[in-house]
Design a protein around this motif. Structure first.
Motif, PDB file in Angstrom:
ATOM      1  N   ARG A  33     -12.806  51.323  91.023  1.00  0.00           N
ATOM      2  CA  ARG A  33     -11.888  52.215  91.752  1.00  0.00           C
ATOM      3  C   ARG A  33     -10.667  51.447  92.270  1.00  0.00           C
ATOM      4  NH1 ARG A  33     -17.168  53.079  93.417  1.00  0.00           N
ATOM      5  NH2 ARG A  33     -18.086  55.002  92.627  1.00  0.00           N
ATOM      6  N   ARG A  34     -10.108  50.587  91.427  1.00  0.00           N
ATOM      7  CA  ARG A  34      -8.982  49.753  91.839  1.00  0.00           C
ATOM      8  C   ARG A  34      -7.700  50.012  91.051  1.00  0.00           C
ATOM      9  NH1 ARG A  34     -10.299  45.539  95.505  1.00  0.00           N
ATOM     10  NH2 ARG A  34     -12.524  45.393  95.739  1.00  0.00           N
ATOM     11  N   LEU A  35      -7.687  51.073  90.234  1.00  0.00           N
ATOM     12  CA  LEU A  35      -6.444  51.419  89.568  1.00  0.00           C
ATOM     13  C   LEU A  35      -5.466  51.943  90.613  1.00  0.00           C
ATOM     14  CD1 LEU A  35      -7.676  53.197  86.318  1.00  0.00           C
ATOM     15  CD2 LEU A  35      -6.494  50.999  86.488  1.00  0.00           C
ATOM     16  N   LEU A  36      -4.213  51.610  90.465  1.00  0.00           N
ATOM     17  CA  LEU A  36      -3.216  51.992  91.464  1.00  0.00           C
ATOM     18  C   LEU A  36      -2.704  53.411  91.221  1.00  0.00           C
ATOM     19  CD1 LEU A  36      -1.266  48.659  91.930  1.00  0.00           C
ATOM     20  CD2 LEU A  36      -2.983  49.687  93.419  1.00  0.00           C
ATOM     21  N   THR A  37      -3.479  54.358  91.690  1.00  0.00           N
ATOM     22  CA  THR A  37      -3.074  55.756  91.627  1.00  0.00           C
ATOM     23  C   THR A  37      -2.044  56.009  92.723  1.00  0.00           C
ATOM     24  OG1 THR A  37      -4.837  56.397  93.128  1.00  0.00           O
ATOM     25  CG2 THR A  37      -5.347  56.459  90.764  1.00  0.00           C
ATOM     26  N   ARG A  38      -1.459  57.184  92.709  1.00  0.00           N
ATOM     27  CA  ARG A  38      -0.460  57.504  93.733  1.00  0.00           C
ATOM     28  C   ARG A  38      -1.049  57.422  95.141  1.00  0.00           C
ATOM     29  NH1 ARG A  38       3.409  62.461  91.988  1.00  0.00           N
ATOM     30  NH2 ARG A  38       4.982  61.132  91.055  1.00  0.00           N
ATOM     31  N   ARG A  39      -2.248  57.946  95.314  1.00  0.00           N
ATOM     32  CA  ARG A  39      -2.875  57.894  96.635  1.00  0.00           C
ATOM     33  C   ARG A  39      -3.122  56.453  97.051  1.00  0.00           C
ATOM     34  NH1 ARG A  39      -7.073  61.970  98.945  1.00  0.00           N
ATOM     35  NH2 ARG A  39      -5.165  63.030  99.491  1.00  0.00           N
ATOM     36  N   GLY A  40      -3.526  55.612  96.098  1.00  0.00           N
ATOM     37  CA  GLY A  40      -3.743  54.201  96.390  1.00  0.00           C
ATOM     38  C   GLY A  40      -2.466  53.487  96.779  1.00  0.00           C
ATOM     39  N   LEU A  41      -1.378  53.812  96.088  1.00  0.00           N
ATOM     40  CA  LEU A  41      -0.091  53.199  96.421  1.00  0.00           C
ATOM     41  C   LEU A  41       0.344  53.584  97.828  1.00  0.00           C
ATOM     42  CD1 LEU A  41       1.788  53.764  93.048  1.00  0.00           C
ATOM     43  CD2 LEU A  41       0.990  51.578  93.969  1.00  0.00           C
ATOM     44  N   ILE A  42       0.171  54.862  98.170  1.00  0.00           N
ATOM     45  CA  ILE A  42       0.545  55.339  99.504  1.00  0.00           C
ATOM     46  C   ILE A  42      -0.318  54.676 100.573  1.00  0.00           C
ATOM     47  CG2 ILE A  42       0.550  57.374 101.013  1.00  0.00           C
ATOM     48  CD1 ILE A  42       1.500  58.971  98.511  1.00  0.00           C
ATOM     49  N   SER A  43      -1.632  54.529 100.288  1.00  0.00           N
ATOM     50  CA  SER A  43      -2.512  53.902 101.282  1.00  0.00           C
ATOM     51  C   SER A  43      -2.177  52.425 101.488  1.00  0.00           C
ATOM     52  CB  SER A  43      -3.977  54.067 100.879  1.00  0.00           C
ATOM     53  OG  SER A  43      -4.284  53.248  99.778  1.00  0.00           O
ATOM     54  N   MET A  44      -1.500  51.827 100.510  1.00  0.00           N
ATOM     55  CA  MET A  44      -1.070  50.432 100.647  1.00  0.00           C
ATOM     56  C   MET A  44       0.273  50.334 101.359  1.00  0.00           C
ATOM     57  SD  MET A  44      -2.124  49.055  96.850  1.00  0.00           S
ATOM     58  CE  MET A  44      -1.145  47.589  96.977  1.00  0.00           C
ATOM     59  N   GLY A  45       0.838  51.484 101.709  1.00  0.00           N
ATOM     60  CA  GLY A  45       2.101  51.502 102.414  1.00  0.00           C
ATOM     61  C   GLY A  45       3.328  51.499 101.508  1.00  0.00           C
ATOM     62  N   LEU A  46       3.100  51.706 100.213  1.00  0.00           N
ATOM     63  CA  LEU A  46       4.220  51.748  99.276  1.00  0.00           C
ATOM     64  C   LEU A  46       4.780  53.163  99.192  1.00  0.00           C
ATOM     65  CD1 LEU A  46       2.694  49.490  96.512  1.00  0.00           C
ATOM     66  CD2 LEU A  46       4.413  48.865  98.188  1.00  0.00           C
ATOM     67  N   ASP A  47       6.045  53.242  98.928  1.00  0.00           N
ATOM     68  CA  ASP A  47       6.723  54.533  98.914  1.00  0.00           C
ATOM     69  C   ASP A  47       6.519  55.243  97.582  1.00  0.00           C
ATOM     70  OD1 ASP A  47       8.310  56.572  99.939  1.00  0.00           O
ATOM     71  OD2 ASP A  47      10.144  55.691  99.110  1.00  0.00           O
ATOM     72  N   CYS A  48       6.013  56.454  97.636  1.00  0.00           N
ATOM     73  CA  CYS A  48       5.877  57.332  96.470  1.00  0.00           C
ATOM     74  C   CYS A  48       6.491  58.661  96.847  1.00  0.00           C
ATOM     75  CB  CYS A  48       4.412  57.568  96.118  1.00  0.00           C
ATOM     76  SG  CYS A  48       3.746  56.384  94.966  1.00  0.00           S
ATOM     77  N   ASP A  49       7.080  59.332  95.873  1.00  0.00           N
ATOM     78  CA  ASP A  49       7.694  60.615  96.189  1.00  0.00           C
ATOM     79  C   ASP A  49       6.655  61.655  96.620  1.00  0.00           C
ATOM     80  OD1 ASP A  49       6.687  60.640  93.619  1.00  0.00           O
ATOM     81  OD2 ASP A  49       8.305  61.839  92.764  1.00  0.00           O
ATOM     82  N   SER A  50       5.437  61.545  96.120  1.00  0.00           N
ATOM     83  CA  SER A  50       4.335  62.408  96.564  1.00  0.00           C
ATOM     84  C   SER A  50       3.024  61.767  96.130  1.00  0.00           C
ATOM     85  CB  SER A  50       4.469  63.815  95.971  1.00  0.00           C
ATOM     86  OG  SER A  50       3.972  63.855  94.653  1.00  0.00           O
ATOM     87  N   ASP A  51       1.921  62.386  96.528  1.00  0.00           N
ATOM     88  CA  ASP A  51       0.625  61.864  96.099  1.00  0.00           C
ATOM     89  C   ASP A  51      -0.025  62.784  95.067  1.00  0.00           C
ATOM     90  OD1 ASP A  51      -0.200  64.022  97.645  1.00  0.00           O
ATOM     91  OD2 ASP A  51      -1.791  62.908  98.663  1.00  0.00           O
ATOM     92  N   GLU A  52       0.743  63.714  94.508  1.00  0.00           N
ATOM     93  CA  GLU A  52       0.199  64.695  93.569  1.00  0.00           C
ATOM     94  C   GLU A  52      -0.022  64.103  92.182  1.00  0.00           C
ATOM     95  OE1 GLU A  52       2.938  67.966  93.664  1.00  0.00           O
ATOM     96  OE2 GLU A  52       2.510  68.379  95.766  1.00  0.00           O
ATOM     97  N   CYS A  53      -1.051  64.606  91.514  1.00  0.00           N
ATOM     98  CA  CYS A  53      -1.396  64.174  90.160  1.00  0.00           C
ATOM     99  C   CYS A  53      -0.263  64.519  89.199  1.00  0.00           C
ATOM    100  CB  CYS A  53      -2.691  64.857  89.711  1.00  0.00           C
ATOM    101  SG  CYS A  53      -3.172  64.474  88.011  1.00  0.00           S
ATOM    102  N   VAL A  54       0.138  63.551  88.405  1.00  0.00           N
ATOM    103  CA  VAL A  54       1.219  63.788  87.453  1.00  0.00           C
ATOM    104  C   VAL A  54       0.749  64.518  86.208  1.00  0.00           C
ATOM    105  CG1 VAL A  54       3.193  62.230  87.633  1.00  0.00           C
ATOM    106  CG2 VAL A  54       1.001  61.306  87.098  1.00  0.00           C
TER     107      VAL A  54
END
Length: 156
Positions: A33-54
């Motif tokens: 469970r270590r792939l950098l999904t959008r939710r994972g990026l956000i939880s790391m404090g990185l900026d994503c336009d949203s956490d929705e599945c592409v």
């Protein structure tokens, strides 16, 4: 401590010679469970336009569970591949699916085939997600399934 975590019981399945090296690595990350999904990026404090599945555009948060299990796009790919292989693939979390395959009363060869199929599923779903995320290009499900058939046939 960095680098210490639960031992993945199915390591022998993941690192088997039947699987392609780059696919093994993606499967290993997915199983942990270590792939950098959008939710994972956000939880790391990185900026994503949203956490929705592409992939599915259904406004579900993109995490590993959704991406490989709940996403309607991925479910359609899983079903097409299961129909083609005629192997009842466990539609579980990647870690749990590998655990189930390892403890299934199958021959070693069938376990290798099932793992190769899951490896191809994970790799192609992740690659397709990245194509859409980074390039904005949608990939047809039938094309993905055809690519997986080629990969699996070549490796086995």
């Amino acid at each position: 401590m960095v680098g210490i975590g639960p031992i993945l019981e199915a390591n022998a399945l993941i690192w088997h010679k039947v699987l392609q090296p780059k696919h093994r690595f993606i499967l290993w990350l997915a199983a942990q469970r270590r792939l950098l999904t959008r939710r994972g990026l956000i939880s790391m404090g990185l900026d994503c336009d949203s956490d929705e599945c592409v992939l599915c555009d259904m406004q579900h948060p993109e995490d590993s569970k959704h991406l490989f299990l709940d996403c309607p796009w991925a479910v359609e790919v899983w079903n097409a591949v299961s129909d083609w292989t005629r192997i009842q693939l466990p539609h579980l979390d990647i870690h749990e699916a590998l655990h189930m395959i390892k403890h299934k009363n199958w021959t070693s060869f069938k376990k290798e085939i099932a793992t190769a199929v899951i490896e191809a599923l994970v790799y192609n779903i992740w690659t397709t997600r990245n194509w859409k995320f980074f390039r904005g290009q949608t990939v047809n499900i039938n094309f993905v399934v055809q690519q997986m058939k080629i990969i699996i046939r070549e490796r086995l």
